[in-house]
Each structure stands twice: as structure tokens, then as C-alpha cells.
Design a protein around this motif. Structure first.
Motif, PDB file in Angstrom:
ATOM      1  N   VAL A  68       0.829  -1.205   0.000  1.00  0.00           N
ATOM      2  CA  VAL A  68       0.000   0.000   0.000  1.00  0.00           C
ATOM      3  C   VAL A  68       0.867   1.260   0.000  1.00  0.00           C
ATOM      4  CG1 VAL A  68      -1.709   1.296   1.313  1.00  0.00           C
ATOM      5  CG2 VAL A  68      -1.868  -1.194   1.187  1.00  0.00           C
ATOM      6  N   PHE A  69       0.629   2.123  -0.990  1.00  0.00           N
ATOM      7  CA  PHE A  69       1.306   3.413  -1.082  1.00  0.00           C
ATOM      8  C   PHE A  69       0.337   4.550  -0.750  1.00  0.00           C
ATOM      9  CE2 PHE A  69       3.758   0.576  -3.694  1.00  0.00           C
ATOM     10  CZ  PHE A  69       5.076   0.976  -3.510  1.00  0.00           C
ATOM     11  N   MET A  70       0.881   5.705  -0.395  1.00  0.00           N
ATOM     12  CA  MET A  70       0.076   6.901  -0.130  1.00  0.00           C
ATOM     13  C   MET A  70       0.254   7.897  -1.271  1.00  0.00           C
ATOM     14  SD  MET A  70       1.245   7.578   3.842  1.00  0.00           S
ATOM     15  CE  MET A  70       2.967   7.059   3.686  1.00  0.00           C
ATOM     16  N   ARG A  71      -0.638   8.890  -1.322  1.00  0.00           N
ATOM     17  CA  ARG A  71      -0.408  10.079  -2.147  1.00  0.00           C
ATOM     18  C   ARG A  71       0.087  11.164  -1.200  1.00  0.00           C
ATOM     19  NH1 ARG A  71      -4.913  12.512  -5.493  1.00  0.00           N
ATOM     20  NH2 ARG A  71      -6.348  11.573  -3.980  1.00  0.00           N
ATOM     21  N   GLN A  72       1.390  11.269  -1.085  1.00  0.00           N
ATOM     22  CA  GLN A  72       2.013  12.146  -0.091  1.00  0.00           C
ATOM     23  C   GLN A  72       1.968  13.606  -0.545  1.00  0.00           C
ATOM     24  OE1 GLN A  72       5.049   8.425   0.770  1.00  0.00           O
ATOM     25  NE2 GLN A  72       5.902  10.409   0.308  1.00  0.00           N
ATOM     26  N   VAL A  73       1.643  14.489   0.390  1.00  0.00           N
ATOM     27  CA  VAL A  73       1.457  15.901   0.045  1.00  0.00           C
ATOM     28  C   VAL A  73       2.168  16.840   1.015  1.00  0.00           C
ATOM     29  CG1 VAL A  73      -0.726  15.544  -1.165  1.00  0.00           C
ATOM     30  CG2 VAL A  73      -0.747  15.903   1.316  1.00  0.00           C
ATOM     31  N   HIS A  74       3.103  16.331   1.801  1.00  0.00           N
ATOM     32  CA  HIS A  74       3.804  17.129   2.814  1.00  0.00           C
ATOM     33  C   HIS A  74       2.824  17.711   3.833  1.00  0.00           C
ATOM     34  CE1 HIS A  74       7.936  17.089   1.300  1.00  0.00           C
ATOM     35  NE2 HIS A  74       7.425  17.135   0.101  1.00  0.00           N
ATOM     36  N   GLY A  83      -6.644  -2.683   4.491  1.00  0.00           N
ATOM     37  CA  GLY A  83      -6.514  -3.491   3.293  1.00  0.00           C
ATOM     38  C   GLY A  83      -6.159  -2.600   2.121  1.00  0.00           C
ATOM     39  N   PRO A  84      -6.111  -3.163   0.913  1.00  0.00           N
ATOM     40  CA  PRO A  84      -5.824  -2.338  -0.265  1.00  0.00           C
ATOM     41  C   PRO A  84      -6.841  -1.206  -0.400  1.00  0.00           C
ATOM     42  CG  PRO A  84      -5.680  -4.670  -0.805  1.00  0.00           C
ATOM     43  CD  PRO A  84      -6.259  -4.592   0.572  1.00  0.00           C
ATOM     44  N   TRP A  85      -6.402  -0.058  -0.921  1.00  0.00           N
ATOM     45  CA  TRP A  85      -7.327   1.059  -1.114  1.00  0.00           C
ATOM     46  C   TRP A  85      -8.447   0.652  -2.063  1.00  0.00           C
ATOM     47  CZ3 TRP A  85      -6.114   4.080   2.604  1.00  0.00           C
ATOM     48  CH2 TRP A  85      -4.788   4.393   2.916  1.00  0.00           C
ATOM     49  N   ALA A  86      -9.677   1.098  -1.760  1.00  0.00           N
ATOM     50  CA  ALA A  86     -10.823   0.787  -2.617  1.00  0.00           C
ATOM     51  C   ALA A  86     -10.729   1.516  -3.955  1.00  0.00           C
ATOM     52  CB  ALA A  86     -12.127   1.159  -1.906  1.00  0.00           C
ATOM     53  N   GLY A  87     -10.098   2.683  -3.960  1.00  0.00           N
ATOM     54  CA  GLY A  87      -9.896   3.447  -5.190  1.00  0.00           C
ATOM     55  C   GLY A  87      -8.517   4.046  -5.169  1.00  0.00           C
ATOM     56  N   GLU A  88      -8.428   5.319  -5.566  1.00  0.00           N
ATOM     57  CA  GLU A  88      -7.141   5.996  -5.535  1.00  0.00           C
ATOM     58  C   GLU A  88      -6.701   6.220  -4.097  1.00  0.00           C
ATOM     59  OE1 GLU A  88      -5.008   9.754  -7.848  1.00  0.00           O
ATOM     60  OE2 GLU A  88      -7.176   9.734  -7.555  1.00  0.00           O
ATOM     61  N   ALA A  89      -5.411   6.124  -3.856  1.00  0.00           N
ATOM     62  CA  ALA A  89      -4.892   6.336  -2.505  1.00  0.00           C
ATOM     63  C   ALA A  89      -5.206   7.753  -2.036  1.00  0.00           C
ATOM     64  CB  ALA A  89      -3.379   6.110  -2.487  1.00  0.00           C
ATOM     65  N   PRO A  90      -5.488   7.935  -0.752  1.00  0.00           N
ATOM     66  CA  PRO A  90      -5.802   9.274  -0.243  1.00  0.00           C
ATOM     67  C   PRO A  90      -4.564  10.141  -0.104  1.00  0.00           C
ATOM     68  CG  PRO A  90      -5.744   7.705   1.561  1.00  0.00           C
ATOM     69  CD  PRO A  90      -5.579   6.899   0.296  1.00  0.00           C
ATOM     70  N   GLU A  91      -4.788  11.444  -0.022  1.00  0.00           N
ATOM     71  CA  GLU A  91      -3.691  12.397   0.171  1.00  0.00           C
ATOM     72  C   GLU A  91      -3.363  12.471   1.660  1.00  0.00           C
ATOM     73  OE1 GLU A  91      -4.843  16.100  -1.600  1.00  0.00           O
ATOM     74  OE2 GLU A  91      -4.314  15.412  -3.615  1.00  0.00           O
ATOM     75  N   VAL A  92      -2.453  11.632   2.075  1.00  0.00           N
ATOM     76  CA  VAL A  92      -2.030  11.558   3.472  1.00  0.00           C
ATOM     77  C   VAL A  92      -0.522  11.359   3.515  1.00  0.00           C
ATOM     78  CG1 VAL A  92      -4.240  10.630   4.267  1.00  0.00           C
ATOM     79  CG2 VAL A  92      -2.420   9.059   3.584  1.00  0.00           C
TER      80      VAL A  92
END
Length: 248
Positions: A68-74, A83-92
Motif C-alpha cells: 500500500v502506497f500513499m499520495r504524499q502531500v507534505h 486493506g488495499p485502497w478501494a480506489g485511488e490512494a488518499p492524500e495523506v
């Protein structure tokens, strides 16, 4: 594939915890992304990035969707994942879990990757801590989120990042960092104001009562690690933490 890797022996009845930081070893990437680039937002061929991520999942012995990867935004948001993300990874910039056989990944190319783990309570977490994250308290928030899930004896493994001597910043920026974490105050190789983000993160972890293991290495100085400060256009390496199923 790995710059550093270890497996923590579980407590009786608990599952082992795998910890790793990838290196810039030979893989699908080319040009400025040569090697095991795992960052999907830096301009590399998406097919190459996905192949590299699949190779990493294979090495940690999990299906690709369990990495599992994140959408990192600083930012300073931390979420629980089961579990695996249901859709696109959240901005966290932080994730925590109690789910076994789920690998949490944090991508960096100078920022501080922090892997959190409490084998006794079966809680793990991964945090992206750059200078903005350190200032905003992303690491203490992740520690608090783990404690909300029942963690009591949290350990942190802090990965390689740009060192204070290589992170020259304007004086005002250095002063702001030092006000948040005094140990982050540094001087560059040429004596100018600088920030040691990792030292600041370690200070915050210690203040939160977390035991720290600090893996040595400066991204700007090591050719086996991606570094934005050194190269500008470049890839990302990863910190990965996974809890295995409890022993019978």
C-alpha cells in the motif's frame, strides 16, 4: 533491491515485523530514474514504476495489491488502513494498521521515512516526514494514532535522508525548524544555515516516549539512494513495514 532490511522476532503468539528501505539497485528505471524507482508521480514510465512495485511486493512475499502506497502531500494527515485502497490512494502522509500481511510503504528522495511498530499489540505504521511534516507534527500524530489502536511499546526505525550538512536553507527557515525541534539546527558544509530534519524527527519521537533505531545514510551523499537535492529530476525509494500473521 534493499539498502537495509531486517525482521523483528515476534513475541510469543504475535507475528513478526518486516522492516526495509529500498536502494537504487538495477531495475526497470532508466535515465534520471535508473534503478528501482517506486515513485509514480515523478515523470517515469508508469509501466516501469508498476513493474518495480510488483518486484518489491514479490520480495516482501505479498501480493502486489497488499503493498500500500500513499499520495504524499507534505501534510500532517494520518489514516488507518485495513486493506488495499478501494480506489485511488488518499492524500495523506501517514498510515497505520493492525491488519496482518499488509505492507505499508512511504516514498522519499531526501525526506525522512519513519517506520513505526509495536509487535506486542500488532500495530505498525509508515510516515513521510519532510521539513513541513516535522514542523506540523506528523510523527507525533502517527504515534497517537497507533496508541489509539492499542499500541503501548512503540519502536521507530528512521531511515536514511538528507543530512543537515547537505540541507542548506534560508536563515528564517532554519530558525523556524529549530523553534519546533532544537536538535534540527545545523550548519551546511560551507557554514551556512541548514536543517537536520531527521534529528528533529528523532527528537520528536523521543519526546513521545518512542524507542528509536536510526539507520545511517545521507541521500545526497549516497549513490545508492535517490536524492532530489542532488539530482533534481529523480526517482523515489521506499521504506516498508509489514506485520506477519500471528504464530499458532
Amino acid at each position: 533491491m534493499f539498502y537495509w532490511r531486517t525482521t523483528l522476532t515476534p513475541s510469543p503468539g504475535a507475528g513478526a515485523v518486516d522492516l526495509a528501505f529500498t536502494g537504487r539497485s538495477a531495475a526497470r528505471g532508466s535515465g534520471p530514474y535508473a534503478g528501482l524507482n517506486l515513485g509514480g508521480h515523478v515523470g517515469d514510465d508508469p509501466a516501469d514504476v508498476e513493474a518495480n512495485r510488483a518486484a518489491l511486493a514479490h520480495e516482501v512475499e505479498l501480493p502486489r495489491e497488499r503493498l500500500v502506497f500513499m499520495r504524499q502531500v507534505h501534510g500532517c494527515e494520518v489514516v488507518e488502513v485495513d486493506g488495499p485502497w478501494a480506489g485511488e490512494a488518499p492524500e495523506v502522509d501517514g498510515v497505520v494498521t493492525r491488519a496482518p500481511e499488509l505492507a505499508l510503504a512511504v516514498l522519499v528522495a531526501d525526506c525522512v521515512p519513519v517506520l513505526l511498530h509495536d509487535a506486542d499489540s500488532a500495530v505498525v505504521g509508515a510516515v513521510h516526514a519532510g521539513r513541513p511534516g516535522m514542523l506540523g507534527g506528523i510523527v507525533p500524530r502517527a504515534v497517537s494514532a497507533m496508541r489509539d489502536l492499542g499500541a503501548r511499546r512503540i519502536h521507530a526505525t528512521v531511515g536514511p535522508s538528507v543530512c543537515g550538512r547537505c540541507y542548506e536553507v534560508p536563515e528564517e527557515m532554519a530558525r523556524a525548524a529549530a523553534l519546533t525541534a532544537p536538535s534540527s539546527a545545523a550548519r551546511s558544509w560551507t557554514g551556512t544555515p541548514a536543517v537536520d530534519v531527521a534529528a528533529g524527527v528523532v527528537e520528536q519521537l523521543a519526546a513521545a516516549g518512542v524507542t528509536v533505531q536510526w539507520v545511517p545514510g545521507c541521500t545526497r551523499e549516497s549513490g545508492d539512494l535517490y536524492s532530489y537535492r542532488r539530482d533534481g529530476r529523480t526517482g523515489r525509494f521506499a521504506g516498508v513495514v509489514a506485520r506477519r500473521k500471528e504464530q499458532a
